[in-house]
Motif scaffolding. Sequence first.
Motif, PDB file in Angstrom:
ATOM      1  N   TYR A 130      14.059   0.198  -9.478  1.00 39.11           N
ATOM      2  CA  TYR A 130      13.685  -0.962 -10.284  1.00 39.11           C
ATOM      3  C   TYR A 130      14.919  -1.640 -10.871  1.00 39.11           C
ATOM      4  CZ  TYR A 130      12.107  -3.779 -14.161  1.00 39.11           C
ATOM      5  OH  TYR A 130      11.927  -4.828 -15.027  1.00 39.11           O
ATOM      6  N   ALA A 131      15.830  -0.852 -11.424  1.00 40.46           N
ATOM      7  CA  ALA A 131      17.028  -1.422 -12.046  1.00 40.46           C
ATOM      8  C   ALA A 131      17.873  -2.169 -11.022  1.00 40.46           C
ATOM      9  CB  ALA A 131      17.841  -0.319 -12.714  1.00 40.46           C
ATOM     10  N   ALA A 132      18.019  -1.606  -9.832  1.00 43.40           N
ATOM     11  CA  ALA A 132      18.818  -2.256  -8.791  1.00 43.40           C
ATOM     12  C   ALA A 132      18.192  -3.581  -8.374  1.00 43.40           C
ATOM     13  CB  ALA A 132      18.964  -1.331  -7.586  1.00 43.40           C
ATOM     14  N   LEU A 133      16.881  -3.599  -8.211  1.00 43.16           N
ATOM     15  CA  LEU A 133      16.215  -4.835  -7.800  1.00 43.16           C
ATOM     16  C   LEU A 133      16.194  -5.856  -8.925  1.00 43.16           C
ATOM     17  CD1 LEU A 133      13.309  -3.423  -5.626  1.00 43.16           C
ATOM     18  CD2 LEU A 133      15.231  -4.823  -4.872  1.00 43.16           C
ATOM     19  N   GLU A 134      16.098  -5.399 -10.141  1.00 44.97           N
ATOM     20  CA  GLU A 134      16.109  -6.331 -11.264  1.00 44.97           C
ATOM     21  C   GLU A 134      17.480  -7.000 -11.384  1.00 44.97           C
ATOM     22  OE1 GLU A 134      14.069  -8.372 -14.282  1.00 44.97           O
ATOM     23  OE2 GLU A 134      13.444  -7.211 -12.531  1.00 44.97           O
ATOM     24  N   ALA A 135      18.517  -6.271 -10.973  1.00 41.15           N
ATOM     25  CA  ALA A 135      19.863  -6.844 -11.008  1.00 41.15           C
ATOM     26  C   ALA A 135      20.080  -7.842  -9.874  1.00 41.15           C
ATOM     27  CB  ALA A 135      20.897  -5.729 -10.935  1.00 41.15           C
ATOM     28  N   SER A 136      19.533  -7.523  -8.686  1.00 42.21           N
ATOM     29  CA  SER A 136      19.783  -8.377  -7.515  1.00 42.21           C
ATOM     30  C   SER A 136      18.731  -9.459  -7.322  1.00 42.21           C
ATOM     31  CB  SER A 136      19.851  -7.518  -6.250  1.00 42.21           C
ATOM     32  OG  SER A 136      18.599  -6.882  -5.994  1.00 42.21           O
ATOM     33  N   ALA A 137      17.507  -9.202  -7.758  1.00 44.05           N
ATOM     34  CA  ALA A 137      16.400 -10.147  -7.563  1.00 44.05           C
ATOM     35  C   ALA A 137      15.475 -10.071  -8.768  1.00 44.05           C
ATOM     36  CB  ALA A 137      15.640  -9.817  -6.281  1.00 44.05           C
ATOM     37  N   PRO A 138      15.922 -10.550  -9.907  1.00 44.26           N
ATOM     38  CA  PRO A 138      15.154 -10.368 -11.143  1.00 44.26           C
ATOM     39  C   PRO A 138      13.747 -10.945 -11.072  1.00 44.26           C
ATOM     40  CG  PRO A 138      16.962 -11.945 -11.443  1.00 44.26           C
ATOM     41  CD  PRO A 138      17.172 -11.286 -10.133  1.00 44.26           C
ATOM     42  N   SER A 184       0.839  -1.196   0.000  1.00 43.54           N
ATOM     43  CA  SER A 184       0.000   0.000   0.000  1.00 43.54           C
ATOM     44  C   SER A 184       0.877   1.250   0.000  1.00 43.54           C
ATOM     45  CB  SER A 184      -0.911   0.002   1.228  1.00 43.54           C
ATOM     46  OG  SER A 184      -1.722  -1.156   1.240  1.00 43.54           O
ATOM     47  N   GLY A 185       0.563   2.175  -0.892  1.00 42.53           N
ATOM     48  CA  GLY A 185       1.424   3.344  -1.058  1.00 42.53           C
ATOM     49  C   GLY A 185       1.412   4.294   0.114  1.00 42.53           C
ATOM     50  N   GLY A 186       0.236   4.489   0.740  1.00 33.99           N
ATOM     51  CA  GLY A 186       0.144   5.443   1.835  1.00 33.99           C
ATOM     52  C   GLY A 186       1.098   5.159   2.980  1.00 33.99           C
ATOM     53  N   PRO A 187       1.118   3.923   3.501  1.00 36.56           N
ATOM     54  CA  PRO A 187       2.002   3.615   4.628  1.00 36.56           C
ATOM     55  C   PRO A 187       3.466   3.432   4.239  1.00 36.56           C
ATOM     56  CG  PRO A 187       0.091   2.134   4.565  1.00 36.56           C
ATOM     57  CD  PRO A 187       0.166   2.838   3.244  1.00 36.56           C
ATOM     58  N   LEU A 188       3.771   3.394   2.942  1.00 39.41           N
ATOM     59  CA  LEU A 188       5.136   3.106   2.519  1.00 39.41           C
ATOM     60  C   LEU A 188       6.049   4.289   2.848  1.00 39.41           C
ATOM     61  CD1 LEU A 188       6.637   0.810   0.873  1.00 39.41           C
ATOM     62  CD2 LEU A 188       6.441   2.354  -1.090  1.00 39.41           C
ATOM     63  N   PRO A 189       7.096   4.078   3.666  1.00 37.87           N
ATOM     64  CA  PRO A 189       7.954   5.203   4.043  1.00 37.87           C
ATOM     65  C   PRO A 189       8.827   5.718   2.906  1.00 37.87           C
ATOM     66  CG  PRO A 189       8.206   3.349   5.571  1.00 37.87           C
ATOM     67  CD  PRO A 189       7.474   2.847   4.372  1.00 37.87           C
ATOM     68  N   GLY A 190       9.157   4.859   1.955  1.00 37.74           N
ATOM     69  CA  GLY A 190      10.020   5.264   0.864  1.00 37.74           C
ATOM     70  C   GLY A 190      10.447   4.065   0.052  1.00 37.74           C
ATOM     71  N   LEU A 191      11.177   4.320  -1.013  1.00 33.06           N
ATOM     72  CA  LEU A 191      11.581   3.256  -1.926  1.00 33.06           C
ATOM     73  C   LEU A 191      12.541   2.266  -1.274  1.00 33.06           C
ATOM     74  CD1 LEU A 191      12.096   5.401  -5.154  1.00 33.06           C
ATOM     75  CD2 LEU A 191      10.135   3.958  -4.596  1.00 33.06           C
ATOM     76  N   GLN A 192      13.304   2.719  -0.281  1.00 25.66           N
ATOM     77  CA  GLN A 192      14.244   1.818   0.372  1.00 25.66           C
ATOM     78  C   GLN A 192      13.517   0.656   1.037  1.00 25.66           C
ATOM     79  OE1 GLN A 192      17.589   1.817   0.185  1.00 25.66           O
ATOM     80  NE2 GLN A 192      17.551  -0.108   1.341  1.00 25.66           N
ATOM     81  N   THR A 193      12.292   0.883   1.487  1.00 23.80           N
ATOM     82  CA  THR A 193      11.513  -0.198   2.096  1.00 23.80           C
ATOM     83  C   THR A 193      11.328  -1.361   1.123  1.00 23.80           C
ATOM     84  OG1 THR A 193      10.359   1.142   3.732  1.00 23.80           O
ATOM     85  CG2 THR A 193       9.210  -0.807   2.951  1.00 23.80           C
ATOM     86  N   ILE A 194      11.062  -1.054  -0.137  1.00 26.32           N
ATOM     87  CA  ILE A 194      10.901  -2.115  -1.131  1.00 26.32           C
ATOM     88  C   ILE A 194      12.197  -2.906  -1.258  1.00 26.32           C
ATOM     89  CG2 ILE A 194      10.283  -2.643  -3.520  1.00 26.32           C
ATOM     90  CD1 ILE A 194       8.815   0.083  -3.575  1.00 26.32           C
ATOM     91  N   VAL A 195      13.307  -2.211  -1.317  1.00 30.32           N
ATOM     92  CA  VAL A 195      14.614  -2.872  -1.397  1.00 30.32           C
ATOM     93  C   VAL A 195      14.833  -3.760  -0.179  1.00 30.32           C
ATOM     94  CG1 VAL A 195      17.107  -2.490  -1.503  1.00 30.32           C
ATOM     95  CG2 VAL A 195      15.559  -0.987  -2.783  1.00 30.32           C
ATOM     96  N   ASP A 196      14.492  -3.245   1.011  1.00 33.88           N
ATOM     97  CA  ASP A 196      14.688  -4.008   2.243  1.00 33.88           C
ATOM     98  C   ASP A 196      13.828  -5.268   2.268  1.00 33.88           C
ATOM     99  OD1 ASP A 196      16.444  -2.032   3.064  1.00 33.88           O
ATOM    100  OD2 ASP A 196      14.977  -1.013   4.335  1.00 33.88           O
TER     101      ASP A 196
END
Length: 271
Positions: free
Chosen positions: A80-88, A39-51
């Motif tokens: 997106y590019a970083a995650l596609e490289a580490s976790a395609p 959910s976008g509202g509670p998401l603190p930032g893009l780093q959370t997705i990476v974590d």
Amino acid sequence: MTDHQFGPFGISTGLDSSEQSIEAARAAEALGYPAIWLSGGPLPGLQTIVDLVGATTSIKFVSGILAVVRYSAADVSTTYAALEASAPGRFTVGLGGAHGPKPLATLNAYLDEIDVPMERRVLAALGPRMLELARDRSAGAYPFLISAAYAAEARKVLGPDKLLSVSHLVVLESDADRARAIARDTIGFFPRIPGYAASLERQGFSAKDQAELPDQMVDALAAWGTPADIKAKLTEHLDAGVDHVAVNVITGVTGPQPVEQWRALAPTLLA
């Protein structure tokens, strides 16, 4: 219908980078859920997705949604590019939140700029013009607070080959009065938002309905009861042409992630 390897049922929830959220994501993965829509509202930032991707091994994550007025196209593209490289294959970009007088123009401009393949991005979409944009410029649409009947209309706009994923409210409660009260607490907020008010009107819910939230409206927008009851209700979406239902469990209280409810639903939803 299309196959993005999300399976028929996943989870919609708000997570952050806390240990509690990471453990909840790991629990969902261990239970066999194929995807979590963040959910976008509670998401603190893009780093959370990476974590979250880094803390799990196979479950897919979709941002549902990133508001384009908050996150730059450059930052989303880099993530997106970083995650596609580490976790395609484990992160799909969900976009929306183009607030302002020209949301379609805002989203179109953003899509011109973002460096994410069309097949790996989806758009929050409620009305026909936004559904058309999702059809033409993304892998598909991710509407929230729609009935199965309206999902069938959305499928007509998207055509047969685009992803249609729906976030649907779920209350694991068999007492009708209690279940509907919990659902009303959540549903009642959305008629105050013009885009959702218009969506509900398109679905046949009058201004009076939106003010009073009668049982039939609540029952169309929230699944409640036993796990079997809930699966039967959510399957109405699948029968209407939806590819994937993101189960948005609500409990009526704030607190930890509803892992126990995910656990109770898993044997039925994921069978």
